[in-house]
Scaffold this motif. Sequence first.
Motif, PDB file in Angstrom:
ATOM      1  N   GLN A 126       1.401  -4.315 -10.814  1.00 20.09           N
ATOM      2  CA  GLN A 126       2.325  -3.240 -11.181  1.00 20.09           C
ATOM      3  C   GLN A 126       3.477  -3.119 -10.203  1.00 20.09           C
ATOM      4  O   GLN A 126       4.633  -2.953 -10.601  1.00 20.09           O
ATOM      5  N   ILE A 127       3.166  -3.157  -8.915  1.00 20.79           N
ATOM      6  CA  ILE A 127       4.194  -2.872  -7.919  1.00 20.79           C
ATOM      7  C   ILE A 127       4.919  -4.133  -7.446  1.00 20.79           C
ATOM      8  O   ILE A 127       5.768  -4.075  -6.576  1.00 20.79           O
ATOM      9  N   GLY A 128       4.565  -5.285  -8.051  1.00 19.59           N
ATOM     10  CA  GLY A 128       5.317  -6.503  -7.797  1.00 19.59           C
ATOM     11  C   GLY A 128       4.906  -7.271  -6.563  1.00 19.59           C
ATOM     12  O   GLY A 128       5.717  -7.976  -5.963  1.00 19.59           O
ATOM     13  N   PHE A 158       2.030   4.057   1.456  1.00 18.76           N
ATOM     14  CA  PHE A 158       3.042   3.050   1.791  1.00 18.76           C
ATOM     15  C   PHE A 158       4.018   2.849   0.635  1.00 18.76           C
ATOM     16  O   PHE A 158       5.237   2.775   0.839  1.00 18.76           O
ATOM     17  N   TYR A 159       3.469   2.768  -0.580  1.00 20.14           N
ATOM     18  CA  TYR A 159       4.340   2.556  -1.749  1.00 20.14           C
ATOM     19  C   TYR A 159       5.279   3.740  -1.943  1.00 20.14           C
ATOM     20  O   TYR A 159       6.472   3.564  -2.216  1.00 20.14           O
ATOM     21  N   ASN A 160       4.761   4.955  -1.792  1.00 23.09           N
ATOM     22  CA  ASN A 160       5.601   6.154  -1.948  1.00 23.09           C
ATOM     23  C   ASN A 160       6.684   6.231  -0.880  1.00 23.09           C
ATOM     24  O   ASN A 160       7.720   6.879  -1.079  1.00 23.09           O
ATOM     25  N   ALA A 197      -7.192   2.711  -0.340  1.00 18.54           N
ATOM     26  CA  ALA A 197      -6.418   2.924  -1.573  1.00 18.54           C
ATOM     27  C   ALA A 197      -5.377   4.028  -1.368  1.00 18.54           C
ATOM     28  O   ALA A 197      -4.237   3.913  -1.828  1.00 18.54           O
ATOM     29  N   SER A 198      -5.764   5.094  -0.666  1.00 13.02           N
ATOM     30  CA  SER A 198      -4.820   6.193  -0.381  1.00 13.02           C
ATOM     31  C   SER A 198      -3.692   5.710   0.521  1.00 13.02           C
ATOM     32  O   SER A 198      -2.520   6.084   0.320  1.00 13.02           O
ATOM     33  N   ASN A 199      -4.022   4.892   1.507  1.00 11.62           N
ATOM     34  CA  ASN A 199      -2.992   4.371   2.406  1.00 11.62           C
ATOM     35  C   ASN A 199      -2.004   3.474   1.649  1.00 11.62           C
ATOM     36  O   ASN A 199      -0.794   3.518   1.898  1.00 11.62           O
TER      37      ASN A 199
END
Length: 252
Positions: free
Chosen positions: A247-249, A204-206, A198-200
């Motif tokens: 959320q992030i598509g 990646f998203y950030n 989940a942190s990874n």
Amino acid sequence: MRRKIAAALIASALPLVLAGSASAAGTSTTIGQTGPPSTDLGFRANLEFVSSAAAMPADGFVTDFQFESSSCPVNGTFDFQVLRPSSAGYTVIGHTGNQTDPCDSALHNYPVNIPVQQGDVLGVYVVSIWAGILPGGADSQVPYAAIPQPAVGDTFATTWTSSAYLVDEAATFTPLGFQSLIDESRGAGPGTSLADKASNAQAFYNADDTAQACGTLTAYINQVTALKPRISNATNLIQDARDVRNQIGCTV
């Protein structure tokens, strides 16, 4: 009574922020405020109004805008926005597009899906005279300068500031669900494997690598599914990961 026309550009009065409904991706809150507008105040045309105190509390999404119409004498036109402050001014990162006030004394909602960062603020561009000022502020005119309507991606600078007015504009904010997913994953499954995934995905998203974030969330879901008999909250974890993907598509 003669109708007064306001021309404030930036409002710094405190916004109304209400707790909203909880979802797997986070708890929604309302940023800004709505209510019956003043009957003798309105915004001039070609005016950009920035609600600088109506700020996003974290990274996430604006999912809709709202305002309450009145029995106004003029069907004003406006464009609700999310703005990103910078040293150069404000950049439009999302908007509703031009909307016309129906003057029907009803609450209206405009669905959007705008990714936002902590500190982004609400704004509105008034296309034509609009009765969008809430009662309770000052009723005197202030100087202003008309500007062309900014498009998404445009940056504009403002000169005039005022705390005298509250605009009839609110937005529903939903935080990104990554942190909630990370917190729920701690202690679930073998070691820290799920929390690490989940942190990874968040990292990646950030880093603007949505494809890798989506792939990591898929791997997370697959791992939880495989371990489902051994994880008491497996169903919730899978749904939360799916909510973040939406959320992030993510499409695959």
